[in-house]
Design a protein around this motif. Structure first.
Motif, mmCIF file in Angstrom:
data_model
loop_
_atom_site.group_PDB
_atom_site.id
_atom_site.type_symbol
_atom_site.label_atom_id
_atom_site.label_comp_id
_atom_site.label_asym_id
_atom_site.label_seq_id
_atom_site.Cartn_x
_atom_site.Cartn_y
_atom_site.Cartn_z
ATOM 1 N N TYR A 83 0.838 -1.193 0.000
ATOM 2 C CA TYR A 83 0.000 0.000 0.000
ATOM 3 C C TYR A 83 0.880 1.252 0.000
ATOM 4 O O TYR A 83 2.074 1.198 0.283
ATOM 5 N N GLY A 84 0.256 2.393 -0.291
ATOM 6 C CA GLY A 84 0.999 3.646 -0.262
ATOM 7 C C GLY A 84 0.145 4.813 -0.707
ATOM 8 O O GLY A 84 -1.092 4.756 -0.645
ATOM 9 N N MET A 85 0.830 5.859 -1.193
ATOM 10 C CA MET A 85 0.150 7.086 -1.600
ATOM 11 C C MET A 85 0.804 7.655 -2.856
ATOM 12 O O MET A 85 1.998 7.481 -3.069
ATOM 13 N N SER A 86 -0.005 8.344 -3.661
ATOM 14 C CA SER A 86 0.498 9.050 -4.834
ATOM 15 C C SER A 86 -0.108 10.448 -4.869
ATOM 16 O O SER A 86 -1.245 10.645 -4.430
ATOM 17 N N ALA A 87 0.650 11.397 -5.394
ATOM 18 C CA ALA A 87 0.152 12.753 -5.600
ATOM 19 C C ALA A 87 -0.232 12.920 -7.064
ATOM 20 O O ALA A 87 0.535 12.566 -7.962
ATOM 21 N N VAL A 88 -1.424 13.455 -7.307
ATOM 22 C CA VAL A 88 -1.910 13.735 -8.656
ATOM 23 C C VAL A 88 -1.882 15.240 -8.852
ATOM 24 O O VAL A 88 -2.582 15.976 -8.147
ATOM 25 N N VAL A 89 -1.080 15.710 -9.795
ATOM 26 C CA VAL A 89 -0.876 17.137 -10.017
ATOM 27 C C VAL A 89 -1.476 17.545 -11.357
ATOM 28 O O VAL A 89 -1.237 16.893 -12.378
ATOM 29 N N LEU A 122 -3.161 2.022 -7.241
ATOM 30 C CA LEU A 122 -2.415 3.247 -7.521
ATOM 31 C C LEU A 122 -1.803 3.208 -8.917
ATOM 32 O O LEU A 122 -1.741 4.230 -9.609
ATOM 33 N N ASP A 123 -1.355 2.040 -9.341
ATOM 34 C CA ASP A 123 -0.810 1.903 -10.693
ATOM 35 C C ASP A 123 -1.897 2.150 -11.742
ATOM 36 O O ASP A 123 -1.663 2.843 -12.746
ATOM 37 N N ARG A 124 -3.084 1.599 -11.512
ATOM 38 C CA ARG A 124 -4.175 1.805 -12.473
ATOM 39 C C ARG A 124 -4.607 3.275 -12.501
ATOM 40 O O ARG A 124 -4.876 3.824 -13.573
ATOM 41 N N LEU A 125 -4.656 3.881 -11.329
ATOM 42 C CA LEU A 125 -5.069 5.282 -11.286
ATOM 43 C C LEU A 125 -4.028 6.185 -11.951
ATOM 44 O O LEU A 125 -4.367 7.181 -12.583
ATOM 45 N N GLN A 132 -0.740 16.569 -15.086
ATOM 46 C CA GLN A 132 0.636 16.976 -15.401
ATOM 47 C C GLN A 132 1.616 15.890 -14.997
ATOM 48 O O GLN A 132 2.569 15.601 -15.725
ATOM 49 N N ARG A 133 1.386 15.305 -13.850
ATOM 50 C CA ARG A 133 2.219 14.197 -13.397
ATOM 51 C C ARG A 133 1.540 13.492 -12.219
ATOM 52 O O ARG A 133 0.693 14.072 -11.540
ATOM 53 N N VAL A 134 1.918 12.271 -12.020
ATOM 54 C CA VAL A 134 1.473 11.481 -10.864
ATOM 55 C C VAL A 134 2.729 10.946 -10.204
ATOM 56 O O VAL A 134 3.513 10.240 -10.835
ATOM 57 N N VAL A 135 2.925 11.291 -8.937
ATOM 58 C CA VAL A 135 4.172 10.991 -8.237
ATOM 59 C C VAL A 135 3.895 10.039 -7.080
ATOM 60 O O VAL A 135 3.064 10.341 -6.209
ATOM 61 N N ARG A 136 4.567 8.916 -7.056
ATOM 62 C CA ARG A 136 4.456 7.996 -5.920
ATOM 63 C C ARG A 136 5.232 8.607 -4.756
ATOM 64 O O ARG A 136 6.407 8.984 -4.887
#
Length: 306
Positions: free
Chosen positions: A123-129, A167-170, A180-184
């Motif tokens: 599990y974890g988190m990603s930032a969607v910019v 998170l990979d699918r999203l 613009q980017r998605v950062v784990r």
């Protein structure tokens, strides 16, 4: 002029961050106190290996923040408002006198340990910019899996928490939607999601005998984005935010409307200062990491006319 002191959360950690400030007496004193309270050598917790674990990250950040804040306080620095993002809100509560450092250590130990136990791996988190909150929520709903909107950081930056697969699918869906980017993020748990409810329940039990002090300055609530002036309300927000999204965007918008001009981020890092680019206003921003303690106090004195 008004000054906000910012405290970053999990993800802002740096290997060796305690050792970098080891010569500062207030940091050394806080490390010693933490070692005594927890019954282990805190100097071991800021290694690259140790910081792969949620507990080491949160306890190290709390200890460093509290030591640096004590050093600033001893030099006469007095912010008008405190704001901590996620774990940083616990540091802000110590800085404002709502919690004793020793009590905060014990509670954060419970928080971090139970968060890690609730989602031990995968599990974890990603930032969607670059996408609005509404757009990210639509993507999350379409994913229909273990993923949730967790932090609302700016009008065009949200974080999502969930399983690695979700998170990979999203990430792919967000790219197709024009992000613009998605950062784990360097966070090993799906913080501020329903998976953290067991950690919140453990904290609710742990705070039962804790008496909160009156804040020396208002503190920003993570759950509502409102400024709190009551210690019990601050403590309640700290517990509740464990499994609730951080309303950072609305909180920062409200604070900027009050005419804040100075934004200072406690070490380590300056990620919260970077988020201010998403808001309208004239800002003087600096991090303690970048300019040091004495320059932080000097800048504050000049701009506040002290």
């Amino acid at each position: 002029m008004t000054t906000v002191m910012l405290f970053g959360g999990q993800g802002s950690q740096r290997p060796g961050m305690l050792h970098r400030w080891a010569e500062l007496p207030e940091v050394a004193d806080h490390v010693a106190e933490a070692s005594a309270v927890l019954g282990e050598d805190m100097w071991d917790l800021d290694s690259e290996l140790s910081l792969r674990g949620t507990r080491a990250v949160q306890l190290s950040l709390l200890t460093l923040h509290s030591g640096i804040n004590a050093a600033l306080w001893n030099r006469g620095f007095r912010p008008d408002t405190g704001a901590g993002h996620s774990l940083g809100a616990w540091s802000a509560a110590v800085a404002a006198g709502v919690l004793e450092f020793s009590d905060a250590l014990r509670l954060v130990d419970v928080r971090a340990s139970r968060m890690a136990a609730a989602a031990p791996a995968g599990y974890g988190m990603s930032a969607v910019v670059g996408l609005s909150e509404a757009a990210v929520r639509s993507l999350v709903a379409a994913t229909a899996d273990e993923v949730w909107v967790s932090n609302l950081n700016t009008p065009l930056q949200c974080t999502v928490s969930g399983s690695d697969a979700a998170l990979d699918r999203l990430r792919l869906a967000a790219a197709d939607a024009g992000a613009q980017r998605v950062v784990r993020l360097d966070v090993a748990v799906p913080a501020h999601s329903p998976l953290m409810t067991p950690a919140r329940a453990a904290l609710e039990d742990a705070v039962a005998d804790i008496r909160a002090g009156r804040p020396a300055f208002p503190l920003l609530a993570n759950c509502s984005g409102r400024l709190l002036r009551d210690g019990a309300a601050v403590l309640s927000d700290l517990v509740a935010s464990t499994d609730q999204p951080v309303q950072w965007s609305s909180g920062m918008a409200g604070v900027t409307e009050r005419g804040v001009t100075n934004w200072v981020q406690c070490a380590p890092g300056q990620s919260l200062l970077g988020m201010l680019r998403g808001f309208d206003g004239q800002f003087r921003c600096w991090s303690v990491d970048s300019v040091g303690l004495d320059e932080t106090v000097a800048r504050w004195r000049v701009t506040e006319g002290r």
